[in-house]
Design a protein around this motif. Sequence first.
Motif, mmCIF file in Angstrom:
data_model
loop_
_atom_site.group_PDB
_atom_site.id
_atom_site.type_symbol
_atom_site.label_atom_id
_atom_site.label_comp_id
_atom_site.label_asym_id
_atom_site.label_seq_id
_atom_site.Cartn_x
_atom_site.Cartn_y
_atom_site.Cartn_z
ATOM 1 N N VAL A 198 30.999 29.174 -26.402
ATOM 2 C CA VAL A 198 30.774 29.433 -27.831
ATOM 3 C C VAL A 198 29.379 28.955 -28.200
ATOM 4 N N ASP A 199 28.709 29.727 -29.030
ATOM 5 C CA ASP A 199 27.402 29.343 -29.570
ATOM 6 C C ASP A 199 27.559 29.017 -31.046
ATOM 7 N N ILE A 200 27.063 27.856 -31.441
ATOM 8 C CA ILE A 200 27.149 27.434 -32.839
ATOM 9 C C ILE A 200 25.747 27.460 -33.447
ATOM 10 N N PHE A 201 25.579 28.304 -34.465
ATOM 11 C CA PHE A 201 24.300 28.398 -35.168
ATOM 12 C C PHE A 201 24.535 27.925 -36.600
ATOM 13 N N PRO A 202 24.047 26.724 -36.943
ATOM 14 C CA PRO A 202 24.348 26.125 -38.249
ATOM 15 C C PRO A 202 24.086 27.038 -39.441
ATOM 16 N N GLN A 203 23.057 27.847 -39.366
ATOM 17 C CA GLN A 203 22.710 28.692 -40.509
ATOM 18 C C GLN A 203 23.303 30.104 -40.426
ATOM 19 N N SER A 204 23.886 30.436 -39.273
ATOM 20 C CA SER A 204 24.359 31.809 -39.089
ATOM 21 C C SER A 204 25.857 31.931 -38.823
ATOM 22 N N GLY A 205 26.424 30.966 -38.137
ATOM 23 C CA GLY A 205 27.841 31.045 -37.823
ATOM 24 C C GLY A 205 28.128 30.665 -36.383
ATOM 25 N N THR A 206 29.366 30.869 -35.994
ATOM 26 C CA THR A 206 29.824 30.535 -34.644
ATOM 27 C C THR A 206 30.271 31.804 -33.944
ATOM 28 N N PHE A 207 29.808 31.997 -32.713
ATOM 29 C CA PHE A 207 30.082 33.244 -31.995
ATOM 30 C C PHE A 207 30.482 32.957 -30.549
ATOM 31 N N VAL A 208 31.331 33.833 -30.009
ATOM 32 C CA VAL A 208 31.639 33.760 -28.588
ATOM 33 C C VAL A 208 30.353 34.047 -27.828
ATOM 34 N N SER A 209 30.003 33.185 -26.882
ATOM 35 C CA SER A 209 28.735 33.322 -26.174
ATOM 36 C C SER A 209 28.756 34.508 -25.219
ATOM 37 N N ARG A 210 27.584 34.999 -24.910
ATOM 38 C CA ARG A 210 27.449 35.998 -23.854
ATOM 39 C C ARG A 210 27.599 35.304 -22.505
ATOM 40 N N VAL A 211 27.934 36.059 -21.486
ATOM 41 C CA VAL A 211 28.076 35.507 -20.144
ATOM 42 C C VAL A 211 26.684 35.277 -19.570
ATOM 43 N N PRO A 212 26.324 34.027 -19.241
ATOM 44 C CA PRO A 212 24.998 33.767 -18.689
ATOM 45 C C PRO A 212 24.920 34.206 -17.230
#
Length: 240
Positions: free
Chosen positions: A78-92
Amino acid sequence: MLKQIEEKRGGRVRPQAMKAVRRVTTATAIHEHLLGEILSLQLSPGTALQEKLIAEEFGVSRTPVREAIIRLAEAGLVDIFPQSGTFVSRVPVNAIPEAVMIRKALEGSTVEAAAEVADETGVARLDAIIARQRALAGIHDTSAFHEADEAFHEAIADISGHPGVWKLLKQVKVQIDRARRLTLPVLGRMDWVIGEHVIIRDGIAARDPAAARAAMMTHLSAVIPDIDLLVEQYPDYFAS
């Protein structure tokens, strides 16, 4: 857990302790639920996670939801962006070769150990899983097939006498799991996996550690050639 706390405090549980236990238990339940949906791609990369909606779904406050999401973020899911929201991360993409390397090192050891000690009961367990995979491939149930695939590798760790290795690997291979979910619908892919499992099983049954290890190495290497094709087919699912 509550019983243990009661015993330590002479049968009395402080309200704060009870709340903490419930919060941890709820956070764990939410974490496991979201983890399963992310690994199965029911929550695909890029999907927004809204704490409020998740809290409403579970009938809880946002606190355990936030704790569950932080655990997922720490695992790189999961990626957490304080100003944008929380999203399931892409596969690195860059993380997959490393994860495969770790799997090879650990599963190479467990399959060798399994081949040294396996008895009829252990081999019969592998046979039952392979039979289940054949049945699932026949009805093209990719989700249940993946679960059976997990059971096969877990069984080898159990047979080897080192079940903790599989628990560790489950944490290491989360990105591989997401990528592999995309390969199973490919025509013939499940039959290919079954064939590789049979060769591993035969090495274990023959009490031949070298053959079992070689078969496992071939099996675990199979995901790497797929990555470039998967990135081309699902560009929004992967990150370089």
